[in-house]
Design an enzyme around this catalytic site. Structure first.
Site, PDB file in Angstrom:
ATOM      1  N   CYS A  34      41.929  46.983  34.967  1.00 32.99           N
ATOM      2  CA  CYS A  34      42.866  47.325  33.888  1.00 32.99           C
ATOM      3  C   CYS A  34      42.645  46.493  32.630  1.00 32.99           C
ATOM      4  CB  CYS A  34      44.300  47.123  34.370  1.00 32.99           C
ATOM      5  SG  CYS A  34      44.609  45.405  34.822  1.00 32.99           S
ATOM      6  N   ASP A  36      43.638  43.401  32.242  1.00 33.34           N
ATOM      7  CA  ASP A  36      44.674  42.382  32.098  1.00 33.34           C
ATOM      8  C   ASP A  36      44.104  40.995  32.399  1.00 33.34           C
ATOM      9  OD1 ASP A  36      46.412  44.292  31.368  1.00 33.34           O
ATOM     10  OD2 ASP A  36      47.420  44.454  33.300  1.00 33.34           O
ATOM     11  N   CYS A  59      50.642  43.420  33.948  1.00 28.47           N
ATOM     12  CA  CYS A  59      51.739  44.351  34.226  1.00 28.47           C
ATOM     13  C   CYS A  59      52.812  43.671  35.070  1.00 28.47           C
ATOM     14  CB  CYS A  59      51.187  45.551  34.972  1.00 28.47           C
ATOM     15  SG  CYS A  59      50.633  45.104  36.616  1.00 28.47           S
ATOM     16  N   CYS A 103      46.407  44.454  41.220  1.00 27.05           N
ATOM     17  CA  CYS A 103      47.067  43.504  40.315  1.00 27.05           C
ATOM     18  C   CYS A 103      47.290  42.160  41.007  1.00 27.05           C
ATOM     19  CB  CYS A 103      48.410  44.046  39.849  1.00 27.05           C
ATOM     20  SG  CYS A 103      48.337  45.744  39.263  1.00 27.05           S
TER      21      CYS A 103
END
Ligand code: FES
Length: 142
Positions: A34, A36, A59, A103
């Site tokens: 992603c 991030d 996130c 994540c």
């Protein structure tokens, strides 16, 4: 409900957010999926993690897993922090939706990078202890 109460709790009220100016180890990783970014700061005294802080451009699931992961290693010996897996963190949060499991890898990897940094600062090669870590720069999405 997609997210457990614990995930909501750690997302809404994350523990250990911030940075440590005189950290003994700093780790930064990017999530290839992603883009991030996660940064972890460790304060280590006689092999015990006395303080830990994190910052993320991530996130909600990244925030919740980092919050939980930092709680799980705070006050623990370095050897225990090295054994922390993203699976254990996800379990401690009562699970994550499968699409968000990637994540949770950020926190585990950032902690390992920070511990590698700690070893390097002390003149110890971290590779035999921690293993090969992904190149943090290679993960960044520019
Ligand atoms: Fe990027 Fe969760 S979507 S860390």
């Amino acid at each position: 409900m997609m997210y457990s109460d614990k995930v909501w709790d750690h997302f809404s009220n994350p523990r250990n957010v911030g940075e440590i100016a005189d950290a003994d180890g700093v780790g930064e990783v990017g999530n290839a999926t992603c883009g991030d970014i996660m940064k972890i700061y460790l304060k280590i005294d006689k092999d015990i993690i006395t303080d830990v802080k994190f910052k993320t451009f991530g996130c909600g699931a990244a925030i919740a897993t980092s919050s939980m992961a930092t709680e799980m290693i705070k006050g623990k010996p370095v050897s225990e922090a090295l054994k922390l897996t993203n699976k254990a963190v996800v379990e401690a949060l009562d699970g994550l939706p499968p699409v968000k499991v990637h994540c949770s890898v950020l926190a585990e990897q950032a902690i390992k990078q920070a511990l590698a940094d700690y070893y390097r600062r002390n003149g110890i090669d971290p590779t035999p202890i921690i293993g090969e870590l992904p190149d943090p720069e290679a993960c960044h999405v520019h």
